[in-house]
Enzyme design. Structure first.
Site, PDB file in Angstrom:
ATOM      1  N   LYS A  14       0.812  -1.220   0.000  1.00 26.27           N
ATOM      2  CA  LYS A  14       0.000   0.000   0.000  1.00 26.27           C
ATOM      3  C   LYS A  14       0.850   1.277   0.000  1.00 26.27           C
ATOM      4  O   LYS A  14       0.613   2.183  -0.779  1.00 26.27           O
ATOM      5  CB  LYS A  14      -0.867  -0.037   1.254  1.00 26.27           C
ATOM      6  N   ARG A  89      -9.144   3.333   9.541  1.00 24.53           N
ATOM      7  CA  ARG A  89      -8.777   1.976   9.929  1.00 24.53           C
ATOM      8  C   ARG A  89      -9.795   1.356  10.875  1.00 24.53           C
ATOM      9  O   ARG A  89      -9.653   0.186  11.237  1.00 24.53           O
ATOM     10  CB  ARG A  89      -7.441   2.017  10.642  1.00 24.53           C
ATOM     11  N   ARG A 128      11.394  -7.023   5.640  1.00 24.84           N
ATOM     12  CA  ARG A 128      11.324  -5.644   5.153  1.00 24.84           C
ATOM     13  C   ARG A 128      12.355  -4.743   5.821  1.00 24.84           C
ATOM     14  O   ARG A 128      12.519  -4.733   7.025  1.00 24.84           O
ATOM     15  CB  ARG A 128       9.920  -5.078   5.396  1.00 24.84           C
ATOM     16  N   ARG A 162      11.795  -1.684  11.019  1.00 27.72           N
ATOM     17  CA  ARG A 162      10.787  -1.012  11.835  1.00 27.72           C
ATOM     18  C   ARG A 162      10.450  -1.874  13.044  1.00 27.72           C
ATOM     19  O   ARG A 162      10.337  -3.090  12.915  1.00 27.72           O
ATOM     20  CB  ARG A 162       9.514  -0.811  10.999  1.00 27.72           C
ATOM     21  N   ARG A 173      -0.688  -6.997  14.053  1.00 26.05           N
ATOM     22  CA  ARG A 173      -1.198  -6.036  13.072  1.00 26.05           C
ATOM     23  C   ARG A 173      -2.199  -6.687  12.123  1.00 26.05           C
ATOM     24  O   ARG A 173      -3.193  -6.071  11.729  1.00 26.05           O
ATOM     25  CB  ARG A 173      -0.036  -5.418  12.291  1.00 26.05           C
TER      26      ARG A 173
HETATM   27  P1  AMP Z   1       1.168   2.049   8.675  1.00 28.46           P
HETATM   28  O1  AMP Z   1       2.458   2.675   8.274  1.00 28.46           O
HETATM   29  O2  AMP Z   1      -0.006   2.551   7.896  1.00 28.46           O
HETATM   30  O3  AMP Z   1       1.236   0.538   8.702  1.00 28.46           O
HETATM   31  O4  AMP Z   1       0.889   2.523  10.189  1.00 28.46           O
HETATM   32  C1  AMP Z   1       1.783   2.184  11.224  1.00 28.46           C
HETATM   33  C2  AMP Z   1       1.087   2.230  12.572  1.00 28.46           C
HETATM   34  O5  AMP Z   1       0.598   3.549  12.823  1.00 28.46           O
HETATM   35  C3  AMP Z   1      -0.113   1.330  12.734  1.00 28.46           C
HETATM   36  O6  AMP Z   1       0.229  -0.001  13.066  1.00 28.46           O
HETATM   37  C4  AMP Z   1      -0.861   2.034  13.873  1.00 28.46           C
HETATM   38  O7  AMP Z   1      -0.230   1.788  15.110  1.00 28.46           O
HETATM   39  C5  AMP Z   1      -0.633   3.507  13.533  1.00 28.46           C
HETATM   40  N1  AMP Z   1      -1.700   4.042  12.655  1.00 28.46           N
HETATM   41  C6  AMP Z   1      -1.563   4.475  11.370  1.00 28.46           C
HETATM   42  N2  AMP Z   1      -2.736   4.900  10.861  1.00 28.46           N
HETATM   43  C7  AMP Z   1      -3.648   4.721  11.847  1.00 28.46           C
HETATM   44  C8  AMP Z   1      -5.047   4.955  11.949  1.00 28.46           C
HETATM   45  N3  AMP Z   1      -5.770   5.446  10.916  1.00 28.46           N
HETATM   46  N4  AMP Z   1      -5.654   4.661  13.132  1.00 28.46           N
HETATM   47  C9  AMP Z   1      -4.972   4.176  14.173  1.00 28.46           C
HETATM   48  N5  AMP Z   1      -3.648   3.925  14.143  1.00 28.46           N
HETATM   49  C10 AMP Z   1      -2.984   4.188  13.000  1.00 28.46           C
END
Ligand code: AMP
Length: 215
Positions: A14, A89, A128, A162, A173
């Protein structure tokens, strides 16, 4: 002008696709994950608040996220169109987004769901590597010297893993995604055009598929 929501499990590609699409279609790329990671790096109050939540693979509170998004969608840059990556989300976030869009007189032209089997996700994410300098991601199998390699995009030697790309956190996740985010697709799909795209293949192949469904 195109407003798009890109949804998919962690590791589906994504983030990579969002960057490419936003550039090609000249939209504002709004990645909530990137925003939160930047806050953590800067050591801001927000960063301190969310650091442990991200490391555990859990979700940051809906209120906080909705406020972050509101600011971005109301900004001048958002007028040319936007691509939401990582938001909404939860169903509560999806509902708040709809209210916000009504309020600022904007809409969603397409919701795109990217899909891929869990085994592929685990394989991708456990290997990754992310670049601290430019944010690009790559996989251990594609670089010569693991963490010591130069970033394939910016050539800096700043690759790292990460915190939330460890196997146990990845499983959390994925569970969080199934439980909280799957229902979001149904909710948004009732109001806006929904497209499904497979995340299999090279970034270029997936990118072509995405642009095809967006017309
Ligand atoms: P991502 O890079 O999109 O995988 O986001 C990394 C982390 O940020 C996620 O595992 C959540 O802990 C937090 N996060 C990102 N976007 C959201 C969202 N819309 N709502 C809640 N937590 C978020």
């Amino acid at each position: 002008m195109l407003n798009v929501v890109l949804i998919g499990p962690p590791g589906v590609g994504k983030g990579t696709q969002a960057v490419m699409l936003a550039e090609k279609l000249e939209m504002l790329h709004i990645s909530t994950g990137d925003m939160l990671r930047a806050a953590i790096r800067s050591g801001s109050e927000l960063g301190k608040k969310v650091e442990a939540v991200l490391a555990a693979g859990e979700l940051v509170s809906d209120d906080l996220m909705v406020n972050l998004i509101r600011e971005r969608l109301e900004s001048e840059e958002a007028r040319a169109g936007w691509l939401l990556d990582g938001f909404p989300r939860t169903v509560a976030q999806a509902e708040a987004l709809q209210e916000l869009l009504d309020e600022i007189d904007q809409t969603i032209h397409a919701v795109v769901e990217m899909t891929i089997p869990d085994e592929v996700i685990l394989e991708r994410l456990t290997g990754r590597l992310t670049c601290r300098s430019c944010g690009a991601t790559t996989h251990v199998s594609r670089v010569p010297d693991g963490l010591e390699s130069a970033c394939p995009v910016c050539r800096e030697k700043t690759l790292f893993i990460r915190d939330d790309d460890r196997e146990e956190t990845i499983r959390t996740r994925l569970e969080v995604y199934r439980h909280s985010t799957d229902p979001v697709v149904q909710v948004l799909g009732r109001h806006y055009p929904l497209r499904k795209v497979s995340g299999h293949g090279t970034p270029e192949e997936v990118g072509t598929r995405l642009r095809d469904v967006l017309g």
